[in-house]
Scaffold this motif. Structure first.
Motif, mmCIF file in Angstrom:
data_model
loop_
_atom_site.group_PDB
_atom_site.id
_atom_site.type_symbol
_atom_site.label_atom_id
_atom_site.label_comp_id
_atom_site.label_asym_id
_atom_site.label_seq_id
_atom_site.Cartn_x
_atom_site.Cartn_y
_atom_site.Cartn_z
ATOM 1 N N TYR A 1 0.841 -1.185 0.000
ATOM 2 C CA TYR A 1 0.000 0.000 0.000
ATOM 3 C C TYR A 1 0.883 1.244 0.000
ATOM 4 C CZ TYR A 1 -4.246 -2.607 1.221
ATOM 5 O OH TYR A 1 -5.323 -3.455 1.219
ATOM 6 N N GLU A 2 0.576 2.151 -0.892
ATOM 7 C CA GLU A 2 1.286 3.430 -0.916
ATOM 8 C C GLU A 2 0.261 4.552 -0.741
ATOM 9 O OE1 GLU A 2 4.216 6.161 -3.729
ATOM 10 O OE2 GLU A 2 3.759 4.090 -4.287
ATOM 11 N N ALA A 3 0.357 5.269 0.374
ATOM 12 C CA ALA A 3 -0.578 6.353 0.665
ATOM 13 C C ALA A 3 -0.006 7.673 0.189
ATOM 14 C CB ALA A 3 -0.864 6.412 2.166
ATOM 15 N N LEU A 4 -0.813 8.448 -0.517
ATOM 16 C CA LEU A 4 -0.415 9.781 -0.946
ATOM 17 C C LEU A 4 -0.766 10.750 0.186
ATOM 18 C CD1 LEU A 4 0.652 11.589 -3.223
ATOM 19 C CD2 LEU A 4 -1.694 11.787 -4.070
ATOM 20 N N GLU A 5 0.224 11.029 1.024
ATOM 21 C CA GLU A 5 0.000 11.875 2.191
ATOM 22 C C GLU A 5 0.434 13.324 1.924
ATOM 23 O OE1 GLU A 5 -1.954 10.936 4.272
ATOM 24 O OE2 GLU A 5 -1.122 9.691 5.855
ATOM 25 N N PRO A 6 -0.212 14.311 2.568
ATOM 26 C CA PRO A 6 -1.232 14.161 3.617
ATOM 27 C C PRO A 6 -2.649 14.021 3.092
ATOM 28 C CG PRO A 6 -0.725 16.468 3.347
ATOM 29 C CD PRO A 6 0.167 15.731 2.367
ATOM 30 N N HIS A 7 -2.767 13.888 1.764
ATOM 31 C CA HIS A 7 -4.093 13.858 1.149
ATOM 32 C C HIS A 7 -4.914 12.646 1.594
ATOM 33 C CE1 HIS A 7 -2.495 17.055 -1.298
ATOM 34 N NE2 HIS A 7 -1.506 16.267 -1.683
ATOM 35 N N ALA A 8 -4.251 11.497 1.799
ATOM 36 C CA ALA A 8 -4.981 10.289 2.182
ATOM 37 C C ALA A 8 -5.630 10.450 3.548
ATOM 38 C CB ALA A 8 -4.045 9.085 2.170
ATOM 39 N N THR A 9 -4.860 10.943 4.512
ATOM 40 C CA THR A 9 -5.419 11.134 5.856
ATOM 41 C C THR A 9 -6.515 12.196 5.834
ATOM 42 O OG1 THR A 9 -3.464 10.381 7.052
ATOM 43 C CG2 THR A 9 -4.897 11.938 8.188
ATOM 44 N N ILE B 1 -4.506 -3.073 -7.833
ATOM 45 C CA ILE B 1 -5.903 -3.318 -7.475
ATOM 46 C C ILE B 1 -6.643 -1.995 -7.406
ATOM 47 C CG2 ILE B 1 -7.490 -4.357 -5.811
ATOM 48 C CD1 ILE B 1 -5.213 -6.024 -4.769
ATOM 49 N N LEU B 2 -7.725 -1.891 -8.147
ATOM 50 C CA LEU B 2 -8.549 -0.695 -8.125
ATOM 51 C C LEU B 2 -9.628 -0.827 -7.050
ATOM 52 C CD1 LEU B 2 -8.972 -0.019 -11.946
ATOM 53 C CD2 LEU B 2 -7.076 0.548 -10.418
ATOM 54 N N GLY B 3 -10.312 0.281 -6.756
ATOM 55 C CA GLY B 3 -11.294 0.299 -5.679
ATOM 56 C C GLY B 3 -12.440 -0.677 -5.850
ATOM 57 N N LYS C 1 -12.628 2.897 -0.079
ATOM 58 C CA LYS C 1 -12.013 2.066 -1.120
ATOM 59 C C LYS C 1 -11.914 2.806 -2.449
ATOM 60 C CE LYS C 1 -13.660 -2.052 -1.590
ATOM 61 N NZ LYS C 1 -14.666 -3.157 -1.671
ATOM 62 N N HIS C 2 -12.890 3.678 -2.737
ATOM 63 C CA HIS C 2 -12.949 4.310 -4.043
ATOM 64 C C HIS C 2 -12.333 5.701 -4.112
ATOM 65 C CE1 HIS C 2 -15.969 1.125 -4.686
ATOM 66 N NE2 HIS C 2 -15.650 1.242 -5.955
ATOM 67 N N SER C 3 -12.209 6.398 -2.994
ATOM 68 C CA SER C 3 -11.804 7.802 -3.125
ATOM 69 C C SER C 3 -10.636 8.246 -2.257
ATOM 70 C CB SER C 3 -13.007 8.715 -2.846
ATOM 71 O OG SER C 3 -13.395 8.646 -1.492
ATOM 72 N N VAL C 4 -10.110 7.377 -1.399
ATOM 73 C CA VAL C 4 -8.924 7.747 -0.624
ATOM 74 C C VAL C 4 -7.687 7.375 -1.441
ATOM 75 C CG1 VAL C 4 -7.601 7.340 1.492
ATOM 76 C CG2 VAL C 4 -10.094 7.488 1.587
ATOM 77 N N PRO C 5 -6.753 8.307 -1.668
ATOM 78 C CA PRO C 5 -5.595 8.027 -2.524
ATOM 79 C C PRO C 5 -4.560 7.114 -1.862
ATOM 80 C CG PRO C 5 -5.425 10.239 -1.628
ATOM 81 C CD PRO C 5 -6.769 9.721 -1.207
ATOM 82 N N ILE C 6 -4.921 5.840 -1.792
ATOM 83 C CA ILE C 6 -4.009 4.800 -1.312
ATOM 84 C C ILE C 6 -3.980 3.726 -2.392
ATOM 85 C CG2 ILE C 6 -3.550 3.059 0.449
ATOM 86 C CD1 ILE C 6 -5.019 4.790 2.461
ATOM 87 N N TYR C 7 -2.793 3.465 -2.937
ATOM 88 C CA TYR C 7 -2.659 2.570 -4.079
ATOM 89 C C TYR C 7 -2.147 1.208 -3.638
ATOM 90 C CZ TYR C 7 -3.218 7.109 -6.164
ATOM 91 O OH TYR C 7 -3.698 8.347 -6.464
#
Length: 231
Positions: A127-135, A212-214, A194-200
């Motif tokens: 999992y790769e989170a685009l921070e701080p946007h994901a939080t 894996i997509l949302g 699952k669909h809108s938080v920027p975590i890949y």
């Protein structure tokens, strides 16, 4: 002269779960109580009713509880790789807060890494989170569903980094006045996360690596630019 006030503080303070009695002197109103506790923004309840800052405290602070933070989003963040969440402690804390406000249900969801997908064996999910946007987005969604009628508290925690089969990926907990409201809010929140938080997510399997997509769609790594330019 204001008398000594003994109150119950229940919540998340300085990153720690707190459910303990405090003694405060010199507070005659709800606002003064919160100020002396050093819990700006906390909510004061007595007899099931939220007190305004100017409201007088009952004598001896009988039955007074302080919720910090106020009912709504108790916790919403992206966890660090390897971080352990005290799910039992979090559940007890949320249930304790909910009992003050007529709550009678807590729904908890945990997602975890699959060991097999179809005929392939999964070795790792990255999992790769685009921070701080994901939080920030996670909190926005938690606030949205905490605002539904009958919902009391919401907690949402998403993991990042490399995880193996069976490792938790996400926790969502909701307290509400009824179980149907709690289940409904938790399910809706999960789908939006699952669909809108920027975590890949990159799934490493015995037959190759897949994004894996949302919606659960899997895209073989190396072909993503051809079919999904946003990846």
């Amino acid at each position: 002269m204001a008398e000594e006030c003994r109150v119950r503080v229940i919540g998340l303070v300085g990153g720690a779960f707190l459910d303990e009695e405090h003694s405060v002197e010199g507070a005659s109103t709800a606002g003064e109580l919160v100020e002396r506790l050093g819990l700006g923004g906390a909510a004061v309840y007595a007899g099931g009713r939220r007190l305004e800052p100017s409201d007088q405290l009952p004598r001896g602070c009988q039955g007074v509880a302080v919720l910090a933070p106020p009912p709504g989003v108790l916790l919403a963040r992206v966890a660090e790789p390897g971080e352990r969440v005290d799910l039992d402690g979090l559940s007890r804390l949320m249930a304790r807060r909910a009992t003050l406000l007529g709550g009678g249900a807590l729904v908890a969801f945990m997602g975890f890494v699959k060991g097999r997908v179809g005929g392939a064996e999964v070795s790792r999910l990255e999992y790769e989170a685009l921070e701080p946007h994901a939080t920030r987005r996670l909190r926005e969604l938690a606030e949205k569903y905490a605002g539904l009628p009958g919902v009391i508290d919401v907690a949402a925690i998403h993991y990042q980094g490399g995880l193996g089969p069976g490792d938790p990926t996400i926790y969502i907990l909701v307290t509400a006045v009824t179980r149907s409201i709690a289940f409904h809010a938790a399910a809706l929140l999960l789908e939006e996360v699952k669909h809108s938080v920027p975590i890949y997510k990159l799934e490493r399997r015995s037959d190759g690596d897949y994004w894996i997509l949302g919606d659960g769609t899997r895209i073989p790594r190396g072909t993503e630019r051809q079919t999904h330019p946003q990846l």
